[in-house]
Enzyme design. Structure first.
Site, PDB file in Angstrom:
ATOM      1  N   ASP A 216     -35.893  -4.434 -80.615  1.00 53.36           N
ATOM      2  CA  ASP A 216     -36.017  -4.221 -79.173  1.00 53.36           C
ATOM      3  C   ASP A 216     -34.647  -4.289 -78.496  1.00 53.36           C
ATOM      4  OD1 ASP A 216     -37.619  -4.091 -76.696  1.00 53.36           O
ATOM      5  OD2 ASP A 216     -36.809  -6.093 -76.374  1.00 53.36           O
TER       6      ASP A 216
ATOM      7  N   GLU B 266     -34.624   0.541 -80.918  1.00 54.69           N
ATOM      8  CA  GLU B 266     -35.013   0.983 -79.575  1.00 54.69           C
ATOM      9  C   GLU B 266     -33.723   1.230 -78.800  1.00 54.69           C
ATOM     10  OE1 GLU B 266     -36.755   0.163 -75.274  1.00 54.69           O
ATOM     11  OE2 GLU B 266     -35.817  -1.437 -76.402  1.00 54.69           O
TER      12      GLU B 266
HETATM   13  C1  GLC Z   1     -37.464  -3.039 -74.159  1.00 55.55           C
HETATM   14  C2  GLC Z   1     -38.962  -2.917 -73.983  1.00 55.55           C
HETATM   15  C3  GLC Z   1     -39.315  -3.170 -72.547  1.00 55.55           C
HETATM   16  C4  GLC Z   1     -38.827  -4.552 -72.164  1.00 55.55           C
HETATM   17  C5  GLC Z   1     -37.338  -4.734 -72.488  1.00 55.55           C
HETATM   18  C6  GLC Z   1     -36.931  -6.179 -72.402  1.00 55.55           C
HETATM   19  O1  GLC Z   1     -36.785  -2.068 -73.466  1.00 55.55           O
HETATM   20  O2  GLC Z   1     -39.399  -1.656 -74.404  1.00 55.55           O
HETATM   21  O3  GLC Z   1     -40.694  -3.047 -72.342  1.00 55.55           O
HETATM   22  O4  GLC Z   1     -39.032  -4.750 -70.793  1.00 55.55           O
HETATM   23  O5  GLC Z   1     -37.039  -4.321 -73.803  1.00 55.55           O
HETATM   24  O6  GLC Z   1     -37.334  -6.882 -73.540  1.00 55.55           O
END
Ligand code: GLC
Length: 613
Positions: A260, A302
């Site tokens: 993430d 991500e």
């Molecule tokens: C990522 C997730 C998102 C979250 C962020 C903070 O971007 O996809 O939903 O708010 O991380 O953890």
């Protein structure tokens, strides 16, 4: 006689020097920390079950298993989908019948209610949120998924912990060694320096990158929400312990680790604290750790960033970082194309991805749990006189149905009036106009919305990589407005498309004429057709075919004597196309003979034309 090397040693050997080099470089020759890291890897490998080791071996024998044309992903929240993990298990048949063999379970680790950011503020990396289940249930579900050849993906929220995490609690109580796991400052002078260069992730819902911690009487870095404390990866203890947490999840049977907020994990004053070179070192070391301990595992980054920052997270072919990345630029460009009916930007984006090494595998998607950020290639658009701020405004207007001819029903997300940088929320079906059409009981509009929805899915299924559905999209689920009345959620419009899976509507999928039926059967058919032609695998050659028509995208795919041409019409009118593809094809959708050199394509529709040599 020399002692026989263990499996662990055999796997460590080819990476040892590189790992040591990277680790020493990042952590200034901290050999004690490095030794701890290696021992930790050894321990985690020893803890891996024989069943998972056998699974690893199977995966290693076919290292390219995730590059074929038979993968279909789905991301879902266990609680929204079926209350909890037991519910997911009960409904595994539904998941299987949809053709899904990659299941992304959205964050389900313990996270404080009301301060959880949808589970992205983890207070215990080894405990499932009791409302959703237990770690034993997660492991059992993974086992069942593996038996059905379904891979399980789980988020690893590594940039921060919840303020309720044990480390944060100790830090708050004044324990310096735990404060060193985060970014603590005695006053605002350094934070203010940072703020000069660091953009804001949630300018409206959580402005600023720092928060005053009254108990510690210090300022703490909080890039996302104030209750999400950024971890300090300059401290090797953080890296060691977090990698251990990641491997712990892999040892529960998680096959795909979604890293993430990957680009954020290293911070340096005077920079924007995104995509710094050290992030790549960290990710590469995590890739090595997983190749040693659980080689069947993949890392999914991500990286929701501007186009040029995304691809470097694949690393190089010889030294991969992430195995999978979200095709975020294509996703945003696709929605841009819906709103402009002009495919040139999308074609340029496709052209760029087509020239990447085939080892780089993207997850292709239309919607996920987050907003759509308009991270387009504005340099390219500039050539057409498109102004970034004005264009974002147009897109946001379009997808809220404020533009003539648009029936979209989206909502803004984190509107930053200073930058004119709002993002957008809504389900695929609502953005395609189906919600408005049903409300207005306008059958023609509804048909057009469904055709567009299916065409967009077909587009995603046409790309190399893994198509991923957002749970509910397979039955055309509409926006959920109930979050407006929930004090814990109403500030965050992402809940617009995070509604409960509607099992009542799901039943309608067997009733012809309903959106549920039309979309569900189309997606199943797409999955089947995609799996039927090897030209859809990631190793295929891909190219664009000029049509002389900016409303249309046409691409070719070729692999081992099979060629597929994929054509999409993004306009509301029938388009006529002339190409020099002078062969006899078969229309995969209708099964009929088809020509590709001179043909018409109906509004918002697509064609898949195949030929075998
Ligand atoms: C990522 C997730 C998102 C979250 C962020 C903070 O971007 O996809 O939903 O708010 O991380 O953890």
């Amino acid at each position: 006689m020399a002692k026989k090397r263990t499996e662990f040693e055999k796997r460590l050997a080819p990476y040892y020097d590189e790992l040591k080099w990277l680790y020493y470089e990042l952590y200034h020759d901290d050999y004690a920390a490095f030794d701890y890291f290696i021992e930790m890897l050894r321990r985690m490998e020893a803890q891996r079950s024989d069943t998972l080791k056998a699974w690893d071996k199977k995966r290693m024998r076919r290292g390219d298993w995730y590059k074929d044309n038979k993968r279909l992903g789905m991301l879902l929240y266990a609680d929204n989908f079926a209350t909890d993990l037991t519910g997911v298990r009960k409904h595994l048949d539904y998941i299987k019948s949809t053709g899904v063999n990659y299941l992304h379970l959205m964050p389900l680790l313990e996270s404080p209610e009301g301060r959880s950011d949808g589970g992205y503020a983890v207070s215990d990396f080894r405990k499932v949120d009791p409302r959703i289940g237990t770690m034993e249930q997660l492991a059992a579900l993974s086992g069942e998924c593996h038996d059905a050849d379904i891979s399980v993906c789980l988020d690893f929220v590594m940039n921060h912990t919840s303020e309720d995490h044990e480390w944060a609690r100790r830090a708050r109580e004044g324990d310096r060694s735990y404060q060193e796991r985060y970014f603590f400052f005695d006053d605002w002078s350094i934070p203010n320096e940072f703020e000069k260069y660091v953009p804001q992730v949630f300018p409206q819902t959580a402005p600023g990158n720092f928060t005053w911690c009254d108990e510690a009487k210090k300022v703490v870095m909080t890039t996302f929400y104030p209750y999400q404390w950024d971890l300090n990866y300059r401290n090797p203890v953080v890296f060691n312990d977090m990698t251990e947490n990641m491997l712990y999840l892999c040892n529960q049977g998680v096959d795909i680790i979604r890293l993430d907020a990957t680009p954020y994990i290293w911070k340096t004053p005077g920079t924007n604290c995104r995509n710094l070179p050290e992030v790549h070192t960290l990710v590469r070391m995590m890739q090595i750790a997983s190749m040693i301990v659980c080689p069947g595992t993949l890392l999914l980054g991500e990286v929701v960033m501007e186009p040029k920052e995304v691809v470097p997270y694949f690393g190089t072919v010889e030294k991969p970082e992430c195995n999978l990345l979200y095709n975020v630029t294509t996703m945003a460009s696709l929605w841009h194309t819906v709103a402009t009916h002009d495919t040139r930007l999308l074609q340029d984006q496709l052209h760029k991805t087509f020239s990447l090494p085939r080892e780089y595998v993207f997850l292709n998607y239309l919607r996920c749990h987050d907003d759509i950020g308009w991270g387009l290639d504005y340099n390219y658009l500039k050539a057409f006189g498109v102004d970034e701020v004005a264009h974002k405004k147009y897109l946001n207007d379009y997808f809220r149905g404020y533009v003539y001819g648009s029936d979209s029903r989206g909502e803004l997300y984190n509107d930053d009036p200073r930058l004119g940088d709002a993002r957008l929320c809504g389900t695929t079906a609502s953005l395609c106009g189906i919600e408005a059409a049903e409300y207005e009981r306008d059958e023609d509009k509804k048909k057009a919305g469904i055709t567009l929805d299916i065409m967009l899915h077909a587009f995603v299924f046409s790309l190399s990589g893994i198509p991923v559905l957002y749970s509910g999209d397979e039955i055309g689920q509409l926006n959920d407005y109930t979050y407006h009345d929930d004090p814990l959620r109403r500030e965050d419009s992402r809940y617009l498309h995070r509604g409960h899976f509607n099992w009542k509507d799901e039943k309608k999928k067997s009733k012809k004429g309903t959106r549920e039926h039309e979309i569900y059967t189309a997606i199943k058919k797409l999955t089947k057709l995609r799996a039927s032609s090897k030209a859809f695998c990631s190793q295929a050659d891909t190219w664009l075919i000029p049509t002389g028509n900016d409303c249309v995208v046409m691409m070719g795919r070729y692999y081992k004597d099979e060629k597929v041409l994929c054509v999409f019409n993004f306009s509301r009118d029938t388009q006529w196309i002339h190409t020099d593809a002078d062969e006899d094809f078969r229309d995969m959708w209708t099964g009929e003979a088809a020509r590709a050199d001179d043909f018409g394509i109906e509004p918002y529709s697509f064609k898949w034309l195949v030929i075998k040599y």
